[in-house]
Enzyme design. Structure first.
Site, mmCIF file in Angstrom:
data_model
loop_
_atom_site.group_PDB
_atom_site.id
_atom_site.type_symbol
_atom_site.label_atom_id
_atom_site.label_comp_id
_atom_site.label_asym_id
_atom_site.label_seq_id
_atom_site.Cartn_x
_atom_site.Cartn_y
_atom_site.Cartn_z
ATOM 1 N N GLU A 12 0.622 -1.147 -0.015
ATOM 2 C CA GLU A 12 0.096 -0.033 -0.089
ATOM 3 C C GLU A 12 0.876 1.270 -0.002
ATOM 4 O O GLU A 12 0.487 2.276 -0.369
ATOM 5 C CB GLU A 12 -1.008 -0.179 1.132
ATOM 6 C CG GLU A 12 -2.048 -1.090 1.200
ATOM 7 C CD GLU A 12 -2.947 -1.417 2.272
ATOM 8 O OE1 GLU A 12 -2.334 -1.181 3.295
ATOM 9 O OE2 GLU A 12 -4.014 -1.654 1.986
ATOM 10 N N ASP A 196 -11.609 -6.727 -3.024
ATOM 11 C CA ASP A 196 -12.361 -7.835 -3.137
ATOM 12 C C ASP A 196 -13.946 -7.676 -2.523
ATOM 13 O O ASP A 196 -14.305 -6.317 -1.980
ATOM 14 C CB ASP A 196 -11.711 -9.061 -2.039
ATOM 15 C CG ASP A 196 -11.451 -8.367 -0.731
ATOM 16 O OD1 ASP A 196 -10.544 -7.577 -0.425
ATOM 17 O OD2 ASP A 196 -12.543 -8.607 0.119
HETATM 18 N N1 LIG Z 1 -12.139 -8.611 2.990
HETATM 19 C C1 LIG Z 1 -11.443 -7.650 3.569
HETATM 20 N N2 LIG Z 1 -11.536 -8.016 5.309
HETATM 21 C C2 LIG Z 1 -10.620 -7.132 5.766
HETATM 22 N N3 LIG Z 1 -9.782 -6.376 5.277
HETATM 23 C C3 LIG Z 1 -9.603 -6.189 4.222
HETATM 24 C C4 LIG Z 1 -8.881 -5.515 3.209
HETATM 25 C C5 LIG Z 1 -7.919 -4.127 3.800
HETATM 26 N N4 LIG Z 1 -6.580 -4.687 4.444
HETATM 27 C C6 LIG Z 1 -5.952 -5.773 3.607
HETATM 28 C C7 LIG Z 1 -5.178 -6.744 4.766
HETATM 29 C C8 LIG Z 1 -5.972 -7.941 4.704
HETATM 30 C C9 LIG Z 1 -5.449 -8.840 5.820
HETATM 31 S S1 LIG Z 1 -4.739 -10.346 5.346
HETATM 32 C C10 LIG Z 1 -3.594 -9.913 3.875
HETATM 33 C C11 LIG Z 1 -2.794 -11.141 3.453
HETATM 34 O O1 LIG Z 1 -1.688 -11.214 3.727
HETATM 35 C C12 LIG Z 1 -0.919 -11.860 2.832
HETATM 36 C C13 LIG Z 1 0.460 -12.395 3.862
HETATM 37 O O2 LIG Z 1 0.246 -13.689 4.109
HETATM 38 C C14 LIG Z 1 -5.293 -5.881 5.980
HETATM 39 O O3 LIG Z 1 -4.294 -4.715 6.183
HETATM 40 C C15 LIG Z 1 -6.791 -5.169 5.862
HETATM 41 C C16 LIG Z 1 -9.186 -5.917 2.073
HETATM 42 N N5 LIG Z 1 -10.087 -6.855 1.887
HETATM 43 C C17 LIG Z 1 -10.493 -7.051 3.334
#
Ligand SMILES: Nc1ncnc2c(CN3C[C@H](CCSCCOCCO)[C@@H](O)C3)c[nH]c12
Length: 228
Positions: A12, A196
Site C-alpha cells: 500500500e 475484493d
Molecule cells: N475482505 C477484507 N476484510 C478485511 N480487510 C480487508 C482489506 C484491507 N486490508 C488488507 C489486509 C488484509 C489482511 S490479510 C492480507 C494477506 O496477507 C498476505 C500475507 O500472508 C489488511 O491490512 C486489511 C481488503 N479486503 C479486506
C-alpha cells in the site's frame, strides 16, 4: 506543513515510495518510517503492518514522534455495498470497529464507555478528495467503513457488518487510526480502493487485485497532495 501518509501493508505504500523516489528511512518501534518532501510539504510515510493494534501504534508515532499535522490513509478494502466493485475508490465519512463488543452490558456493537460507535473523518479533507475526483473524472464513493481484526471472507459475516453498521466497506485499520487522530486532534482521511467483495472468494480476489488497487489509492493520494 507535515503530512503523514499511512498504509497497513508494504504494497500500500510501495507506489508512494516509488513515486517520491528519494527518502530517508528511520527505524523505530520495530517499524520503518520514510521521510521526504514534495512541493514544499514535509511527508512521513509508513505502513503499520496488519490490524488495529499495529495501526494505532503507527498513527500515534506518526503524530507524536514525527509531528504529522494531517494524516492520509491509503489502502485497499473489502466491499460490503453491492454497488462497489474491485478498483472502485471510497473515501470514508466515518468509521466504526465492528469487532468491539460489550453488548452483554446493553451497549451497541462498536461502543465502549467514553467513546462513540463512529468517528468522523475531517470534512475538509473529504471535500478535497471529492474535488480531486471531480477534476480527474474518477468515480469516488463517500461512505462508512467498518474496521475489525479479521479478514472478512464470508457472506454471512459480510452481511452482518453491512447491516449492523450501514457500512460500505470493511478493512482492518481505519477505525483505529480514526480514534488516534480524533484523540490527538489531527485532521485525517481514509481512502480505500476495493480489492475484493469480503465474500467466499475474497482471498483469491485480494491476492489478484491488492497491488493494482493499492496503486490506485496511492495515485489518488498523490493527486490530493497536488491540491493541498
Ligand atoms: N475482505 C477484507 N476484510 C478485511 N480487510 C480487508 C482489506 C484491507 N486490508 C488488507 C489486509 C488484509 C489482511 S490479510 C492480507 C494477506 O496477507 C498476505 C500475507 O500472508 C489488511 O491490512 C486489511 C481488503 N479486503 C479486506
Amino acid at each position: 506543513m507535515k503530512i503523514a501518509i499511512m498504509g497497513a501493508m508494504v504494497e500500500e505504500i510501495t507506489p508512494l515510495l516509488e513515486f517520491f523516489g528519494t527518502y530517508e528511512t528511520i527505524e523505530h518501534a520495530k517499524n520503518r518510517y520514510y521521510t521526504t518532501s514534495y512541493r514544499g510539504i514535509d511527508l512521513v510515510i509508513a505502513y503499520s503492518k496488519i490490524g488495529k493494534v499495529n495501526a494505532s501504534l503507527t498513527a500515534s508515532t506518526l503524530i507524536e514522534k514525527f509531528g504529522a499535522q494531517k494524516l492520509l490513509f491509503s489502502g485497499v478494502a473489502g466491499a460490503l455495498n453491492p454497488s462497489l466493485k474491485v478498483g472502485d475508490l471510497l473515501v470514508a465519512t466515518k468509521l466504526a470497529q465492528h469487532d468491539l463488543d460489550i453488548t452483554a452490558f446493553g451497549h451497541p456493537h462498536g461502543y465502549v464507555p467514553e467513546g462513540s460507535v463512529y468517528v468522523e473523518t475531517d470534512k475538509a479533507l473529504t471535500e478535497l478528495a471529492k474535488q480531486v475526483a471531480l477534476e480527474q473524472k474518477i468515480p469516488l464513493l463517500e461512505g462508512i467503513i467498518a474496521t475489525g481484526d479479521q479478514f472478512i471472507c464470508d457472506g454471512v459475516k459480510k452481511e452482518w457488518i453491512h447491516t449492523t453498521f450501514n457500512a460500505d466497506a470493511t478493512e482492518m485499520e481505519g477505525a483505529s487510526v480514526a480514534v488516534v487522530c480524533d484523540a490527538l486532534n489531527i485532521p485525517f482521511c481514509v481512502l480505500r480502493a476495493i480489492s475484493d467483495a469480503a465474500d467466499m472468494d475474497a482471498g483469491f480476489s485480494f491476492d489478484e487485485f491488492l497491488v493494482s488497487s493499492a496503486k490506485e489509492s496511492a495515485q489518488f493520494i498523490i493527486a490530493m497532495l497536488d491540491e493541498l
